[in-house]
Write a protein that holds these residues in place. Structure first.
Motif, PDB file in Angstrom:
ATOM      1  N   PRO A  67       0.287  -1.855  -0.324  1.00  0.00           N
ATOM      2  CA  PRO A  67       0.311  -0.222   0.049  1.00  0.00           C
ATOM      3  C   PRO A  67       0.731   0.934   0.128  1.00  0.00           C
ATOM      4  O   PRO A  67       0.048   2.307  -0.814  1.00  0.00           O
ATOM      5  CB  PRO A  67      -1.174  -0.171   1.384  1.00  0.00           C
ATOM      6  CG  PRO A  67      -0.135  -0.836   2.203  1.00  0.00           C
ATOM      7  CD  PRO A  67       0.753  -1.839   1.338  1.00  0.00           C
ATOM      8  N   HIS A  68       2.244   1.407   0.555  1.00  0.00           N
ATOM      9  CA  HIS A  68       3.326   2.477   0.349  1.00  0.00           C
ATOM     10  C   HIS A  68       4.447   2.124   0.754  1.00  0.00           C
ATOM     11  O   HIS A  68       4.859   1.146   2.002  1.00  0.00           O
ATOM     12  CB  HIS A  68       2.923   2.923   1.501  1.00  0.00           C
ATOM     13  CG  HIS A  68       1.316   4.032   1.840  1.00  0.00           C
ATOM     14  ND1 HIS A  68       1.341   5.134   1.052  1.00  0.00           N
ATOM     15  CD2 HIS A  68       0.160   3.962   2.303  1.00  0.00           C
ATOM     16  CE1 HIS A  68      -0.291   5.614   0.773  1.00  0.00           C
ATOM     17  NE2 HIS A  68      -0.730   4.536   1.391  1.00  0.00           N
ATOM     18  N   ILE A  69       4.612   2.251   0.017  1.00  0.00           N
ATOM     19  CA  ILE A  69       6.699   2.143  -0.525  1.00  0.00           C
ATOM     20  C   ILE A  69       7.966   2.769   1.282  1.00  0.00           C
ATOM     21  O   ILE A  69       8.437   2.516   0.806  1.00  0.00           O
ATOM     22  CB  ILE A  69       7.130   2.301  -1.871  1.00  0.00           C
ATOM     23  CG1 ILE A  69       7.063   3.755  -2.396  1.00  0.00           C
ATOM     24  CG2 ILE A  69       6.953   0.864  -2.722  1.00  0.00           C
ATOM     25  CD1 ILE A  69       7.834   3.732  -3.613  1.00  0.00           C
ATOM     26  N   THR A  70       6.786   3.897   1.097  1.00  0.00           N
ATOM     27  CA  THR A  70       7.745   4.481   1.999  1.00  0.00           C
ATOM     28  C   THR A  70       7.321   4.501   3.505  1.00  0.00           C
ATOM     29  O   THR A  70       7.473   4.534   3.603  1.00  0.00           O
ATOM     30  CB  THR A  70       7.445   5.971   1.955  1.00  0.00           C
ATOM     31  OG1 THR A  70       6.022   6.190   1.532  1.00  0.00           O
ATOM     32  CG2 THR A  70       7.685   6.610   0.576  1.00  0.00           C
ATOM     33  N   HIS A  71       5.930   3.859   3.293  1.00  0.00           N
ATOM     34  CA  HIS A  71       6.610   3.147   5.349  1.00  0.00           C
ATOM     35  C   HIS A  71       7.198   2.417   5.737  1.00  0.00           C
ATOM     36  O   HIS A  71       7.575   1.170   5.155  1.00  0.00           O
ATOM     37  CB  HIS A  71       4.822   2.475   5.611  1.00  0.00           C
ATOM     38  CG  HIS A  71       3.925   1.963   6.335  1.00  0.00           C
ATOM     39  ND1 HIS A  71       4.475   1.379   7.592  1.00  0.00           N
ATOM     40  CD2 HIS A  71       2.841   2.560   7.488  1.00  0.00           C
ATOM     41  CE1 HIS A  71       4.197   1.631   8.556  1.00  0.00           C
ATOM     42  NE2 HIS A  71       3.046   2.257   8.806  1.00  0.00           N
ATOM     43  N   PRO A  72       8.044   2.917   6.918  1.00  0.00           N
ATOM     44  CA  PRO A  72       9.389   1.787   7.177  1.00  0.00           C
ATOM     45  C   PRO A  72       9.089   0.397   7.105  1.00  0.00           C
ATOM     46  O   PRO A  72       9.412  -0.006   6.962  1.00  0.00           O
ATOM     47  CB  PRO A  72       9.009   2.616   8.827  1.00  0.00           C
ATOM     48  CG  PRO A  72       8.263   3.530   8.703  1.00  0.00           C
ATOM     49  CD  PRO A  72       7.198   3.939   8.114  1.00  0.00           C
ATOM     50  N   PHE A  73       7.585  -0.121   7.830  1.00  0.00           N
ATOM     51  CA  PHE A  73       7.277  -1.422   7.925  1.00  0.00           C
ATOM     52  C   PHE A  73       7.727  -2.155   6.085  1.00  0.00           C
ATOM     53  O   PHE A  73       8.024  -2.817   6.340  1.00  0.00           O
ATOM     54  CB  PHE A  73       6.201  -2.037   8.010  1.00  0.00           C
ATOM     55  CG  PHE A  73       6.176  -3.294   8.007  1.00  0.00           C
ATOM     56  CD1 PHE A  73       5.829  -4.561   9.058  1.00  0.00           C
ATOM     57  CD2 PHE A  73       4.756  -3.610   7.501  1.00  0.00           C
ATOM     58  CE1 PHE A  73       6.291  -5.143   8.983  1.00  0.00           C
ATOM     59  CE2 PHE A  73       4.761  -4.960   6.884  1.00  0.00           C
ATOM     60  CZ  PHE A  73       5.225  -6.272   8.353  1.00  0.00           C
ATOM     61  N   PHE A  74       7.002  -1.778   5.372  1.00  0.00           N
ATOM     62  CA  PHE A  74       6.873  -1.687   4.123  1.00  0.00           C
ATOM     63  C   PHE A  74       7.757  -1.530   2.871  1.00  0.00           C
ATOM     64  O   PHE A  74       8.547  -3.066   2.265  1.00  0.00           O
ATOM     65  CB  PHE A  74       5.373  -1.777   3.072  1.00  0.00           C
ATOM     66  CG  PHE A  74       4.560  -2.032   3.513  1.00  0.00           C
ATOM     67  CD1 PHE A  74       4.414  -2.726   3.640  1.00  0.00           C
ATOM     68  CD2 PHE A  74       3.655  -0.696   4.598  1.00  0.00           C
ATOM     69  CE1 PHE A  74       2.758  -3.151   3.704  1.00  0.00           C
ATOM     70  CE2 PHE A  74       1.939  -1.741   4.484  1.00  0.00           C
ATOM     71  CZ  PHE A  74       1.742  -2.131   4.616  1.00  0.00           C
ATOM     72  N   SER A  75       8.650  -0.498   3.906  1.00  0.00           N
ATOM     73  CA  SER A  75       9.860  -0.578   2.768  1.00  0.00           C
ATOM     74  C   SER A  75      11.264  -1.458   3.336  1.00  0.00           C
ATOM     75  O   SER A  75      11.196  -2.254   2.619  1.00  0.00           O
ATOM     76  CB  SER A  75      10.537   0.528   3.551  1.00  0.00           C
ATOM     77  OG  SER A  75      10.237   1.772   3.220  1.00  0.00           O
ATOM     78  N   LYS A  76      11.157  -2.009   4.815  1.00  0.00           N
ATOM     79  CA  LYS A  76      12.144  -3.101   5.900  1.00  0.00           C
ATOM     80  C   LYS A  76      11.529  -4.314   4.565  1.00  0.00           C
ATOM     81  O   LYS A  76      11.979  -5.029   4.641  1.00  0.00           O
ATOM     82  CB  LYS A  76      11.513  -3.705   7.047  1.00  0.00           C
ATOM     83  CG  LYS A  76      12.276  -4.602   7.484  1.00  0.00           C
ATOM     84  CD  LYS A  76      12.390  -4.662   8.619  1.00  0.00           C
ATOM     85  CE  LYS A  76      13.168  -5.373  10.060  1.00  0.00           C
ATOM     86  NZ  LYS A  76      12.729  -5.464  11.107  1.00  0.00           N
ATOM     87  N   LEU A  77       9.773  -5.121   4.523  1.00  0.00           N
ATOM     88  CA  LEU A  77       9.515  -6.064   4.202  1.00  0.00           C
ATOM     89  C   LEU A  77      10.211  -6.639   3.004  1.00  0.00           C
ATOM     90  O   LEU A  77      10.614  -6.824   1.936  1.00  0.00           O
ATOM     91  CB  LEU A  77       8.425  -5.932   3.859  1.00  0.00           C
ATOM     92  CG  LEU A  77       7.230  -7.006   3.742  1.00  0.00           C
ATOM     93  CD1 LEU A  77       7.713  -8.307   3.655  1.00  0.00           C
ATOM     94  CD2 LEU A  77       5.807  -6.675   3.116  1.00  0.00           C
ATOM     95  N   ILE A  78       9.657  -5.251   1.354  1.00  0.00           N
ATOM     96  CA  ILE A  78      10.758  -5.149   0.706  1.00  0.00           C
ATOM     97  C   ILE A  78      12.097  -5.623   0.079  1.00  0.00           C
ATOM     98  O   ILE A  78      12.494  -6.243  -0.362  1.00  0.00           O
ATOM     99  CB  ILE A  78      10.247  -3.782  -0.192  1.00  0.00           C
ATOM    100  CG1 ILE A  78       8.926  -3.614  -0.341  1.00  0.00           C
ATOM    101  CG2 ILE A  78      10.825  -3.576  -2.015  1.00  0.00           C
ATOM    102  CD1 ILE A  78       8.525  -2.070  -0.592  1.00  0.00           C
ATOM    103  N   SER A  79      13.195  -4.883   1.224  1.00  0.00           N
ATOM    104  CA  SER A  79      14.210  -5.452   1.364  1.00  0.00           C
ATOM    105  C   SER A  79      14.291  -6.286   1.075  1.00  0.00           C
ATOM    106  O   SER A  79      15.076  -7.566   0.909  1.00  0.00           O
ATOM    107  CB  SER A  79      14.991  -4.228   1.762  1.00  0.00           C
ATOM    108  OG  SER A  79      16.515  -4.640   2.143  1.00  0.00           O
TER     109      SER A  79
END
Length: 326
Positions: A67-79
């Motif tokens: 839902p948001h690439i800039t959200h800290p959780f999703f940034s960590k997840l994507i990496s």
């Protein structure tokens, strides 16, 4: 231009083995796999993805919708998903839906058009049952939905809520407040509130749960929500925030209105993303095993493609990380 035959000859293997390495099919020893990739790099060989996809049911690309690439959780997840995918010779097609249901539906259609190997869904809106007949493995990451092609991977949100509440009580808190998720948008993360409530009842402590009717899923701006919650609930001395992002903004609001953490207010977050380590004070939090969950997501896509059985629902344990905020 080098060919598969050239790669095979230089690596001392058969052309079939090179093809299996490129397409990630069948068992190949790590030694052989590394040797083939080394020769490919040396000879500047790049597989033609478009041509390969024409002869296969799928590419080696996994779609990831957040839902948001800039959200800290999703940034960590994507990496972590990218690292896990690379380790199994997959690539990531990243889609940022920005909380727009129609955009998520478009991205799902795009993934299908590009013959992805699987789809990892991290947001709420689209029902994926219509994709079951296409036999594309779908991983629901921290979301609930059941049909034969999907797997749900979650952390133990309920236990996380229990751990947070119990820690605050052990630290001497008498009136607890939980800043939760989005009202009328049920998500697995809402089980954190259930665990929090249950411990408060068991221990005879006042526990207040707030769910916002003003926020959208994946929102990153909570200050007014937090300010109102504190104003409407005087005497609170312990806060459990449903994410470290919310917890970081609790620190901002408390600093603004003159509440000292941890002297006057104890604070526990959730996720254990980087922001929890750079605030003042640093944030005690519930560690969500994002790396392990990411690795499992990619592994299950791979196993489904190979026809192997995988569980429909997986719940991974969480743990408390103690820092300065308590």
């Amino acid at each position: 231009m080098a060919t598969i035959k050239d790669i095979a000859e230089k690596a001392g293997v058969t052309a079939t083995t090179v093809s299996r390495v490129i397409n990630n099919r069948g068992y190949i020893s790590e030694e052989t796999r590394n040797k083939v990739f080394s020769v490919m790099k040396e000879m500047n060989y790049h597989p033609n993805e478009a041509a390969r996809s024409l002869s296969k049911k799928h590419t080696n690309i996994i779609g990831v919708i957040v839902p948001h690439i800039t959200h800290p959780f999703f940034s960590k997840l994507i990496s972590n998903l990218e690292s896990a995918a690379s380790a199994r010779n997959y690539k990531i097609l990243l889609c940022n839906s920005k909380d727009q249901p129609e955009k998520e539906a478009e991205y799902l259609d795009m993934c299908i058009s590009n013959k992805v190997a699987g789809i990892i869904l991290c947001s709420k809106y689209v029902n994926t049952e219509k994709f079951s007949e296409l036999h594309i493995p779908i991983i629901n990451f921290e979301r609930e939905e059941e049909h034969e092609e999907s797997v749900s991977i979650q952390c133990d949100n309920y236990q996380g809520g229990r751990i947070a509440a119990r820690h605050l009580i052990e630290r001497g808190c008498k009136k607890l407040l939980h800043f939760g998720g989005v009202l009328k948008k049920d998500m697995p993360a809402d089980r954190r509130a259930d665990g929090f409530r249950d411990v408060c009842k068991e221990e005879g402590v006042e526990g207040i749960v707030l769910m916002s009717d003003q926020l959208v899923y994946g929102s990153m701006h909570y200050q007014s929500y937090i300010e109102k919650g504190l104003k409407d609930n005087p005497g609170v001395d312990g806060i459990f925030a449903s994410s470290d992002l919310i917890a970081s903004q609790v620190i901002q609001v408390c600093n603004k209105i003159g509440i000292r953490i941890p002297e006057q207010m104890k604070l526990v977050g959730f996720d254990d993303v980087m922001i929890a380590t750079v605030t003042t004070p640093t944030i005690t939090t519930i560690h969500q095993p994002v790396r392990e969950m990411s690795e499992l997501s990619i592994e299950y896509v791979d196993k489904r493609l190979k026809g192997e059985m995988v569980p429909s629902n997986v719940y991974m344990p969480v743990r408390l990380i103690k820092r300065d905020s308590t």
